[in-house]
Design an enzyme around this catalytic site. Structure first.
Site, short mmCIF file in Angstrom:
data_model
loop_
_atom_site.label_atom_id
_atom_site.label_comp_id
_atom_site.label_asym_id
_atom_site.label_seq_id
_atom_site.Cartn_x
_atom_site.Cartn_y
_atom_site.Cartn_z
N LYS A 90 0.83 -1.22 0.00
CA LYS A 90 0.00 0.00 0.00
C LYS A 90 0.86 1.26 0.00
CE LYS A 90 -3.94 -2.15 2.35
NZ LYS A 90 -3.38 -3.39 2.89
P1 5BU Z 1 -8.36 -11.23 6.91
O1 5BU Z 1 -7.65 -12.00 7.97
O2 5BU Z 1 -9.04 -12.16 5.87
O3 5BU Z 1 -9.30 -10.19 7.45
O4 5BU Z 1 -7.19 -10.47 6.10
C1 5BU Z 1 -7.45 -9.53 5.11
C2 5BU Z 1 -6.16 -9.06 4.47
O5 5BU Z 1 -6.45 -8.18 3.41
C3 5BU Z 1 -5.23 -8.32 5.41
O6 5BU Z 1 -3.90 -8.68 5.07
C4 5BU Z 1 -5.46 -6.86 5.11
O7 5BU Z 1 -4.28 -6.08 5.25
C5 5BU Z 1 -5.87 -6.90 3.66
N1 5BU Z 1 -6.84 -5.86 3.25
C6 5BU Z 1 -8.11 -5.79 3.78
O8 5BU Z 1 -8.48 -6.58 4.65
N2 5BU Z 1 -8.98 -4.83 3.32
C7 5BU Z 1 -8.66 -3.94 2.38
O9 5BU Z 1 -9.49 -3.13 1.97
C8 5BU Z 1 -7.34 -4.03 1.85
C9 5BU Z 1 -6.46 -4.98 2.29
BR1 5BU Z 1 -6.85 -2.86 0.53
#
Ligand code: 5BU
Length: 260
Positions: A90
């Site tokens: 990012k």
């Molecule tokens: P989760 O454990 O499935 O909630 O992880 C989601 C990943 O996607 C995590 O590494 C965040 O940094 C990433 N992410 C997110 O959750 N939402 C967003 O809008 C973005 C990245 Br851009």
């Protein structure tokens, strides 16, 4: 929406072509992010979920015991299982700074991440800076057009202008992180985080939709799953469940649309 096969000829960036080809051959539109803080934990999950995924997403700056060997081992797993590596960095600074952050420091992201991403808040200079390093290395960029988190500040105008910036750099920008398809352009690939088998929230503003909701209703291409898989009792099995859910949703979507 066109099939992945029909999208292929529209893509000029080699990473986009490779990605769609992998998705077709592995029957997978699943990206997994093992957001864990030791090299061993990340590599163990990557090895387990490898056969089920098209992309592994990393946050290399959360790893406590990082050494360059971690990258070598990750690359070996990427070869063994045939997946691409996406560093979810990012980037969000002026062109000259993101260029330095992408190429230098401890991580040398440009040397190993097939894909990285950037906020467009600073304007097109952020894309130009990253492109000046990444294009000749055969890498690709995703732009953040929407986020999954509650009460985020992505407005309609911001999203629209982000798409315009992507169109001006479509040799390097292969798509978006978004919650829904935002344009009909067949060369842009949509990655969607905030995915679990049950919709809901976490305690810190994350919002989850199901694979079906993302792919059938919101028409995105790739589902990104973290805790839903790496916190499961059997991440290997769980990754297969998500792969099947994502792939079945894609097949259903194609049926709904009919022959193109
Ligand atoms: P989760 O454990 O499935 O909630 O992880 C989601 C990943 O996607 C995590 O590494 C965040 O940094 C990433 N992410 C997110 O959750 N939402 C967003 O809008 C973005 C990245 Br851009």
């Amino acid at each position: 929406m066109l099939s992945y096969e029909d999208r292929l000829p529209h893509c000029t960036n080699p990473v986009a072509k490779k990605l769609l080809t992998l998705m077709i051959s592995k029957e997978s539109n699943l990206c997994v992010n093992p957001d864990l803080t030791t090299c061993e934990e990340v590599l163990t999950i990557a090895d387990k979920v490898g056969p089920s995924i098209c992309v592994l997403k990393t946050h290399v700056d959360i790893i406590n015991d990082f050494t360059p060997d971690f990258i070598k081992e990750l690359q070996q797993l990427a070869n063994k299982h045939q997946f691409l590596i996406f560093e979810d960095r990012k980037f969000a600074d002026i062109g000259n700074t993101v260029k330095l952050q992408y190429e230098h420091g401890i991580y040398h992201i440009a040397d190993w991440a097939h894909i990285t991403n950037a906020h467009t808040l600073p304007g097109p200079g952020v894309i130009e800076g990253l492109k000046s390093v990444g294009l000749s290395k055969g890498n690709a960029l995703l732009l953040l057009a929407q986020m999954s988190s509650k009460d985020n500040l992505f407005t309609h105008d911001y999203i629209h202008r982000t798409i315009k910036m992507a169109e001006q750099h479509k040799d390097f920008v292969i798509g978006f992180i978004a919650q829904q398809r935002l344009s009909d352009a067949p060369h842009f690939i949509y990655f969607t985080p905030g995915i679990k088998l049950q919709s809901g929230n976490d305690a810190l503003g994350q919002q989850y939709n199901t694979p079906e909701h993302a792919i059938i209703k919101n028409d995105v291409d790739i589902i990104i799953v973290g805790r839903g898989i790496f916190e499961a009792e059997n991440p290997e099995k769980e990754a297969e469940i998500y792969r099947q859910a994502g792939w079945n949703a894609y097949q259903k979507k194609l049926e709904l649309i009919g022959p193109t």
